[in-house]
Each structure stands twice: as structure tokens, then as C-alpha cells.
Design a protein around this motif. Structure first.
Motif, PDB file in Angstrom:
ATOM      1  N   VAL A  97      64.306  43.538  67.122  1.00  0.00           N
ATOM      2  CA  VAL A  97      64.040  42.180  67.596  1.00  0.00           C
ATOM      3  C   VAL A  97      63.024  41.500  66.676  1.00  0.00           C
ATOM      4  CG1 VAL A  97      63.140  40.769  69.491  1.00  0.00           C
ATOM      5  CG2 VAL A  97      64.645  42.709  69.982  1.00  0.00           C
ATOM      6  N   ARG A  98      62.027  42.237  66.255  1.00  0.00           N
ATOM      7  CA  ARG A  98      61.024  41.672  65.343  1.00  0.00           C
ATOM      8  C   ARG A  98      61.685  41.164  64.059  1.00  0.00           C
ATOM      9  NH1 ARG A  98      55.329  44.223  63.162  1.00  0.00           N
ATOM     10  NH2 ARG A  98      54.965  42.601  61.587  1.00  0.00           N
ATOM     11  N   ALA A  99      62.547  41.978  63.464  1.00  0.00           N
ATOM     12  CA  ALA A  99      63.225  41.579  62.228  1.00  0.00           C
ATOM     13  C   ALA A  99      64.063  40.320  62.449  1.00  0.00           C
ATOM     14  CB  ALA A  99      64.088  42.720  61.714  1.00  0.00           C
ATOM     15  N   MET A 100      64.783  40.252  63.560  1.00  0.00           N
ATOM     16  CA  MET A 100      65.618  39.084  63.863  1.00  0.00           C
ATOM     17  C   MET A 100      64.762  37.836  64.039  1.00  0.00           C
ATOM     18  SD  MET A 100      66.502  36.998  66.704  1.00  0.00           S
ATOM     19  CE  MET A 100      66.246  37.998  68.155  1.00  0.00           C
ATOM     20  N   LEU A 101      63.651  37.963  64.795  1.00  0.00           N
ATOM     21  CA  LEU A 101      62.782  36.806  65.033  1.00  0.00           C
ATOM     22  C   LEU A 101      62.154  36.313  63.731  1.00  0.00           C
ATOM     23  CD1 LEU A 101      61.060  37.908  68.363  1.00  0.00           C
ATOM     24  CD2 LEU A 101      62.758  36.089  68.080  1.00  0.00           C
ATOM     25  N   GLU A 102      61.731  37.233  62.883  1.00  0.00           N
ATOM     26  CA  GLU A 102      61.153  36.840  61.597  1.00  0.00           C
ATOM     27  C   GLU A 102      62.182  36.090  60.752  1.00  0.00           C
ATOM     28  OE1 GLU A 102      57.662  40.081  60.718  1.00  0.00           O
ATOM     29  OE2 GLU A 102      59.720  40.711  60.329  1.00  0.00           O
ATOM     30  N   GLN A 103      63.427  36.540  60.781  1.00  0.00           N
ATOM     31  CA  GLN A 103      64.493  35.851  60.041  1.00  0.00           C
ATOM     32  C   GLN A 103      64.705  34.442  60.580  1.00  0.00           C
ATOM     33  OE1 GLN A 103      67.902  38.441  60.370  1.00  0.00           O
ATOM     34  NE2 GLN A 103      67.410  39.530  58.482  1.00  0.00           N
ATOM     35  N   GLN A 104      64.463  34.238  61.862  1.00  0.00           N
ATOM     36  CA  GLN A 104      64.663  32.928  62.476  1.00  0.00           C
ATOM     37  C   GLN A 104      63.414  32.050  62.416  1.00  0.00           C
ATOM     38  OE1 GLN A 104      66.582  32.856  66.263  1.00  0.00           O
ATOM     39  NE2 GLN A 104      68.345  33.984  65.521  1.00  0.00           N
ATOM     40  N   GLY A 105      62.404  32.499  61.704  1.00  0.00           N
ATOM     41  CA  GLY A 105      61.223  31.672  61.500  1.00  0.00           C
ATOM     42  C   GLY A 105      60.142  31.807  62.551  1.00  0.00           C
ATOM     43  N   PHE A 106      60.240  32.794  63.419  1.00  0.00           N
ATOM     44  CA  PHE A 106      59.180  33.024  64.398  1.00  0.00           C
ATOM     45  C   PHE A 106      58.012  33.715  63.709  1.00  0.00           C
ATOM     46  CE2 PHE A 106      62.498  32.178  67.388  1.00  0.00           C
ATOM     47  CZ  PHE A 106      61.897  31.867  68.591  1.00  0.00           C
ATOM     48  N   LYS A 107      56.807  33.403  64.174  1.00  0.00           N
ATOM     49  CA  LYS A 107      55.598  34.059  63.691  1.00  0.00           C
ATOM     50  C   LYS A 107      55.310  35.224  64.635  1.00  0.00           C
ATOM     51  CE  LYS A 107      50.660  33.280  63.471  1.00  0.00           C
ATOM     52  NZ  LYS A 107      49.809  32.806  64.534  1.00  0.00           N
ATOM     53  N   ILE A 108      55.048  36.395  64.091  1.00  0.00           N
ATOM     54  CA  ILE A 108      54.715  37.559  64.913  1.00  0.00           C
ATOM     55  C   ILE A 108      53.222  37.470  65.246  1.00  0.00           C
ATOM     56  CG2 ILE A 108      54.691  40.072  65.082  1.00  0.00           C
ATOM     57  CD1 ILE A 108      57.538  38.661  64.919  1.00  0.00           C
ATOM     58  N   ASP A 109      52.914  37.300  66.530  1.00  0.00           N
ATOM     59  CA  ASP A 109      51.537  37.133  66.985  1.00  0.00           C
ATOM     60  C   ASP A 109      50.902  38.449  67.411  1.00  0.00           C
ATOM     61  OD1 ASP A 109      51.630  34.280  66.689  1.00  0.00           O
ATOM     62  OD2 ASP A 109      52.805  34.208  68.538  1.00  0.00           O
ATOM     63  N   GLY A 110      51.710  39.422  67.773  1.00  0.00           N
ATOM     64  CA  GLY A 110      51.208  40.723  68.195  1.00  0.00           C
ATOM     65  C   GLY A 110      52.325  41.745  68.148  1.00  0.00           C
ATOM     66  N   TYR A 111      51.960  42.984  67.767  1.00  0.00           N
ATOM     67  CA  TYR A 111      52.992  44.020  67.655  1.00  0.00           C
ATOM     68  C   TYR A 111      52.346  45.391  67.768  1.00  0.00           C
ATOM     69  CZ  TYR A 111      56.778  46.829  65.771  1.00  0.00           C
ATOM     70  OH  TYR A 111      57.769  47.769  65.621  1.00  0.00           O
ATOM     71  N   ARG A 112      52.957  46.241  68.579  1.00  0.00           N
ATOM     72  CA  ARG A 112      52.581  47.659  68.606  1.00  0.00           C
ATOM     73  C   ARG A 112      53.744  48.448  69.175  1.00  0.00           C
ATOM     74  NH1 ARG A 112      49.094  46.940  73.523  1.00  0.00           N
ATOM     75  NH2 ARG A 112      50.431  47.764  75.140  1.00  0.00           N
ATOM     76  N   GLU A 113      53.778  49.713  68.838  1.00  0.00           N
ATOM     77  CA  GLU A 113      54.821  50.606  69.341  1.00  0.00           C
ATOM     78  C   GLU A 113      54.267  51.676  70.275  1.00  0.00           C
ATOM     79  OE1 GLU A 113      57.211  52.234  66.203  1.00  0.00           O
ATOM     80  OE2 GLU A 113      57.660  50.256  65.375  1.00  0.00           O
ATOM     81  N   THR A 114      53.062  52.145  69.994  1.00  0.00           N
ATOM     82  CA  THR A 114      52.495  53.240  70.785  1.00  0.00           C
ATOM     83  C   THR A 114      51.014  53.003  71.060  1.00  0.00           C
ATOM     84  OG1 THR A 114      51.916  54.514  68.824  1.00  0.00           O
ATOM     85  CG2 THR A 114      54.079  54.959  69.800  1.00  0.00           C
ATOM     86  N   ILE A 115      50.536  53.696  72.089  1.00  0.00           N
ATOM     87  CA  ILE A 115      49.099  53.800  72.358  1.00  0.00           C
ATOM     88  C   ILE A 115      48.832  55.277  72.606  1.00  0.00           C
ATOM     89  CG2 ILE A 115      47.240  53.311  73.977  1.00  0.00           C
ATOM     90  CD1 ILE A 115      48.385  50.633  74.508  1.00  0.00           C
ATOM     91  N   ASP A 116      47.910  55.821  71.853  1.00  0.00           N
ATOM     92  CA  ASP A 116      47.568  57.248  71.983  1.00  0.00           C
ATOM     93  C   ASP A 116      48.802  58.139  71.922  1.00  0.00           C
ATOM     94  OD1 ASP A 116      44.871  56.555  72.257  1.00  0.00           O
ATOM     95  OD2 ASP A 116      45.048  56.364  74.437  1.00  0.00           O
ATOM     96  N   GLY A 117      49.731  57.798  71.031  1.00  0.00           N
ATOM     97  CA  GLY A 117      50.916  58.616  70.830  1.00  0.00           C
ATOM     98  C   GLY A 117      52.016  58.434  71.864  1.00  0.00           C
TER      99      GLY A 117
END
Length: 150
Positions: free
Chosen positions: A84-104
Motif C-alpha cells: 500500500v505504501r508503494a502504491m500511495l507513493e506512486q499516486q503522490g501521497f506523502k508518507i507521514d508515518g510508517y512502522r511494521e513492528t514494535i519490539d519484534g
């Protein structure tokens, strides 16, 4: 495209059109992520626009928050959010926050905004392990109100 100013007229959009767009956007994000949405979980919430000093105009202006969930397995959330991040970036959206994990542990969050429209989107792992797709609109003016003289 430039950012709308505080004195610019509000964008005009009927409530149903805003909801249809938000539904389409959440479906598109989920499709990109490879996740099936639980259509019964869709929650469109319309609210008043509140001004800088807590003022509310009684002219029909509104905001929409549209949320829908997917029960995609937790281990698939990071890859889904990356797509989804890649698609949004292609459509001109600015990524304001991103994470995948917390403490593993899987705990995804993706917040993005589109400067020209001021739309906000979020994809995140919720406490129940569901994947949330969320769209928030800026303050919008319904067409019938916009056509009346001020």
C-alpha cells in the motif's frame, strides 16, 4: 499543485460522493495489499467541521471518516502495508508515518496524506489483530449549500 489556504473556498462534494470515493479508496488499498475486506465492518462517520476556535458553521459543511477492516493474518500485515505504501507513493501521497513492528512484534502503521486534496489515509494493525483501512476527508461543502449566495 498547491496546498489550499485557510481562506480558499471549501471543496464541494456531496456526502454520498465522498463516501463512495472513500469506499473505493479503501477497496483499492485492500486490493493492492492482497487483503479481503469485511464489507459488513464499513463505518462511515460524518461529523461537523470545527474551526480553530471550536466554532461550527451551520451551513452543511462536513468531514468524513471511513473505516473498514480485514481479517488478514497478522503475519501478512507488514507485506500488505509495504504494498500500500508503494502504491500511495506512486499516486503522490506523502508518507507521514510508517512502522511494521514494535519490539519484534507485528504492529503496522502507515499514515499518508495528499497535499492537494488534504485527504488522509491510514492502514494499521488494530488491537484485535485486524488490519484497518481508513480514509479521512478534509472539510467539504455539499453542492446545494455551495450554490447559495453567502
Amino acid at each position: 499543485m498547491s496546498t489550499p489556504g485557510p481562506n480558499d473556498p471549501l471543496p464541494v462534494k456531496a456526502r454520498q460522493d465522498a463516501q463512495d470515493w472513500a469506499q473505493h479508496m479503501t477497496e483499492y488499498m485492500a486490493q493492492t495489499a492482497g487483503a479481503a475486506l469485511d464489507a459488513g465492518s464499513a463505518e462511515p462517520v460524518f461529523s461537523n467541521c470545527v474551526g480553530k476556535h471550536d466554532e461550527v458553521r451551520e451551513d452543511g459543511r462536513y468531514k468524513l471518516s471511513y473505516a473498514v477492516y480485514s481479517s488478514a493474518p497478522l503475519e501478512q500485515h507488514p507485506e500488505a502495508v509495504r504494498k500500500v505504501r508503494a502504491m500511495l507513493e506512486q499516486q503522490g501521497f506523502k508518507i507521514d508515518g510508517y512502522r511494521e513492528t514494535i519490539d519484534g512484534k507485528v504492529n503496522t502503521v502507515l499514515d499518508a496524506s495528499q497535499e492537494s486534496s488534504q485527504y488522509l489515509v491510514t492502514v494499521e494493525t488494530t488491537k484485535g489483530g485486524l488490519l484497518l483501512f481508513l480514509v479521512k476527508t478534509p472539510c467539504l461543502m455539499p453542492p446545494t449549500t455551495a450554490e447559495t449566495p453567502h
